[in-house]
Design a protein around this motif. Structure first.
Motif, PDB file in Angstrom:
ATOM      1  N   VAL A 266       5.655   6.888  30.195  1.00 39.82           N
ATOM      2  CA  VAL A 266       5.857   7.231  31.605  1.00 39.82           C
ATOM      3  C   VAL A 266       5.228   8.553  32.040  1.00 39.82           C
ATOM      4  O   VAL A 266       5.062   8.784  33.250  1.00 39.82           O
ATOM      5  CB  VAL A 266       7.366   7.264  31.944  1.00 39.82           C
ATOM      6  N   ALA A 267       4.881   9.439  31.116  1.00 46.00           N
ATOM      7  CA  ALA A 267       4.419  10.778  31.496  1.00 46.00           C
ATOM      8  C   ALA A 267       2.966  10.759  31.950  1.00 46.00           C
ATOM      9  O   ALA A 267       2.100  10.134  31.315  1.00 46.00           O
ATOM     10  CB  ALA A 267       4.582  11.746  30.330  1.00 46.00           C
ATOM     11  N   SER A 268       2.684  11.466  33.041  1.00 43.24           N
ATOM     12  CA  SER A 268       1.309  11.649  33.503  1.00 43.24           C
ATOM     13  C   SER A 268       0.631  12.712  32.643  1.00 43.24           C
ATOM     14  O   SER A 268       1.275  13.371  31.810  1.00 43.24           O
ATOM     15  CB  SER A 268       1.304  12.102  34.963  1.00 43.24           C
ATOM     16  N   ARG A 269      -0.668  12.907  32.847  1.00 40.53           N
ATOM     17  CA  ARG A 269      -1.381  13.934  32.080  1.00 40.53           C
ATOM     18  C   ARG A 269      -0.789  15.320  32.313  1.00 40.53           C
ATOM     19  O   ARG A 269      -0.602  16.101  31.378  1.00 40.53           O
ATOM     20  CB  ARG A 269      -2.866  13.939  32.462  1.00 40.53           C
ATOM     21  N   GLY A 270      -0.472  15.609  33.577  1.00 35.19           N
ATOM     22  CA  GLY A 270       0.115  16.900  33.886  1.00 35.19           C
ATOM     23  C   GLY A 270       1.487  17.064  33.263  1.00 35.19           C
ATOM     24  O   GLY A 270       1.841  18.150  32.784  1.00 35.19           O
ATOM     25  N   GLU A 271       2.280  15.996  33.253  1.00 30.63           N
ATOM     26  CA  GLU A 271       3.612  16.057  32.645  1.00 30.63           C
ATOM     27  C   GLU A 271       3.516  16.215  31.133  1.00 30.63           C
ATOM     28  O   GLU A 271       4.327  16.932  30.527  1.00 30.63           O
ATOM     29  CB  GLU A 271       4.401  14.803  33.006  1.00 30.63           C
ATOM     30  N   VAL A 272       2.529  15.572  30.515  1.00 31.21           N
ATOM     31  CA  VAL A 272       2.325  15.734  29.067  1.00 31.21           C
ATOM     32  C   VAL A 272       2.008  17.185  28.733  1.00 31.21           C
ATOM     33  O   VAL A 272       2.575  17.776  27.804  1.00 31.21           O
ATOM     34  CB  VAL A 272       1.205  14.795  28.568  1.00 31.21           C
TER      35      VAL A 272
END
Length: 343
Positions: A266-272
């Motif tokens: 579920v995580a976006s690149r920014g969230e990762v």
């Protein structure tokens, strides 16, 4: 402890490069391929004793027979040399004493961020186990010893599993070592993950500015050495069919969850990136609580996708520590020294 200067000779693409660190925060900037990460790698070798991204042969500048690192701190100096003798073995020189490994009393804690760390979220379980093992070995010598014991015993057990006549009696001595060392490894990993969970969510929210829920979970379970020994003995038939050991900490995983779902889903690149930065913040806390010496912070291309507010928040959280950053551009903030690497 702060680093004052670094000199590289025949190291990666550096023929002879000297860098001085006159500020608590230093940004090494330039185009890709100019050797910015190599400077962090050399610092890591001088402070920890090994590279985080390659072998000594990989490090040698093309066509050169040797490389050398000289680092000066405000407490001592370290020289690391490779390739000058017929055996081509690396050695370290500290306070006029030569050794093939960096003495433990001169190893300094380092918290390292590289773009490769972003693969912790969606990479293989072995990558996450390596992360746990590398960090825990850095400040727990017993963990490092138990990990070596475990890996040696695992290799021997797997070798014996290839023979059909192997029995639990044949494997008993290796099972005992695996259960003893494995118990220590599992308990240390669980304790570390519990410590990470104490404030990783708060750090994530500080960076992201939202109220997402973050939690780390270990897929193994705490067990006594007797329980683990029973698990090895009980798995014999299955392990003989597979010809490898199917239970134990070498099969466990670290799961990173975002809003109660696997972050890799579920995580976006920014969230990762934010998850990994929050993890690194927590590493700093744990190192400072377990070591008399503050860690050196090495950040490789960490600001690539962070806006100015988040960049400032990151540096604010690490205030008081020596931070060395690589970037393709300068960072507009007071109190930062910049070093440009030309093509």
């Amino acid at each position: 402890m702060n680093i004052r200067s670094l000199r590289l000779q025949n190291f990666r693409n550096h023929s002879d490069e000297t860098v001085s660190f006159d500020s608590p925060i230093t940004v090494i900037y330039g185009n890709n391929g100019t050797g910015k990460t190599a400077i962090l790698e050399a610092i890591y070798i001088a402070l920890r004793g090994s590279s985080f991204r390659g072998t000594d042969k990989d490090i040698l500048k093309n066509g050169k027979p040797w490389y050398r690192i000289d680092i000066e701190t405000d407490s001592y100096e370290v020289t690391s040399v490779y390739g000058v003798n017929e055996y081509k073995r690396k050695y370290f020189l500290v306070e006029d004493r030569k050794s093939l490994r960096l003495p433990r009393q001169f190893r300094r804690p380092v918290v390292l961020f590289t773009p490769d760390d972003l693969r912790l979220v969606d990479g293989s379980p072995s990558r996450r186990r390596k992360y746990l093992d590398t960090f825990l070995s850095q400040y727990d010598p017993t963990y490092a010893r138990q990990l070596r014991r475990y890996e040696r015993a695992l290799a021997q057990r797997n070798k014996l599993l290839k023979y059909t006549e192997t029995t639990n009696e044949t494997l008993f001595s290796w099972n005992v070592i695996l259960s003893d060392a494995g118990t220590y490894i599992i308990n240390a990993r669980c304790d570390y993950i519990n410590k990470l969970n104490q404030s990783i969510q708060a750090y994530y929210r500080d960076i992201s500015g939202n109220n997402d829920h973050v939690r780390l979970e270990y897929t193994g379970y705490r067990a006594s050495s007797q329980q683990l020994l029973h698990a090895y003995e009980h798995s014999l038939a299955r392990d003989q069919c597979a010809q490898h050991t199917s239970v134990g900490p070498h099969r466990h995983d670290l799961e990173i969850r975002l809003n109660d779902r696997p972050a890799e889903e579920v995580a976006s690149r920014g969230e990762v990136r934010t998850l990994i930065l929050a993890l690194k913040y927590r590493e700093v806390d744990i190192v400072r609580a377990n070591d008399e010496v503050d860690p050196v912070i090495l950040l490789d291309d960490v600001f690539g996708e962070l806006d100015e507010v988040r960049q400032n928040n990151l540096l604010k959280e690490l205030d008081g520590l020596q931070i060395i950053i690589t970037s393709t551009h300068t960072i507009g903030r007071e109190g930062i020294a910049h070093i440009y690497l030309a093509d």
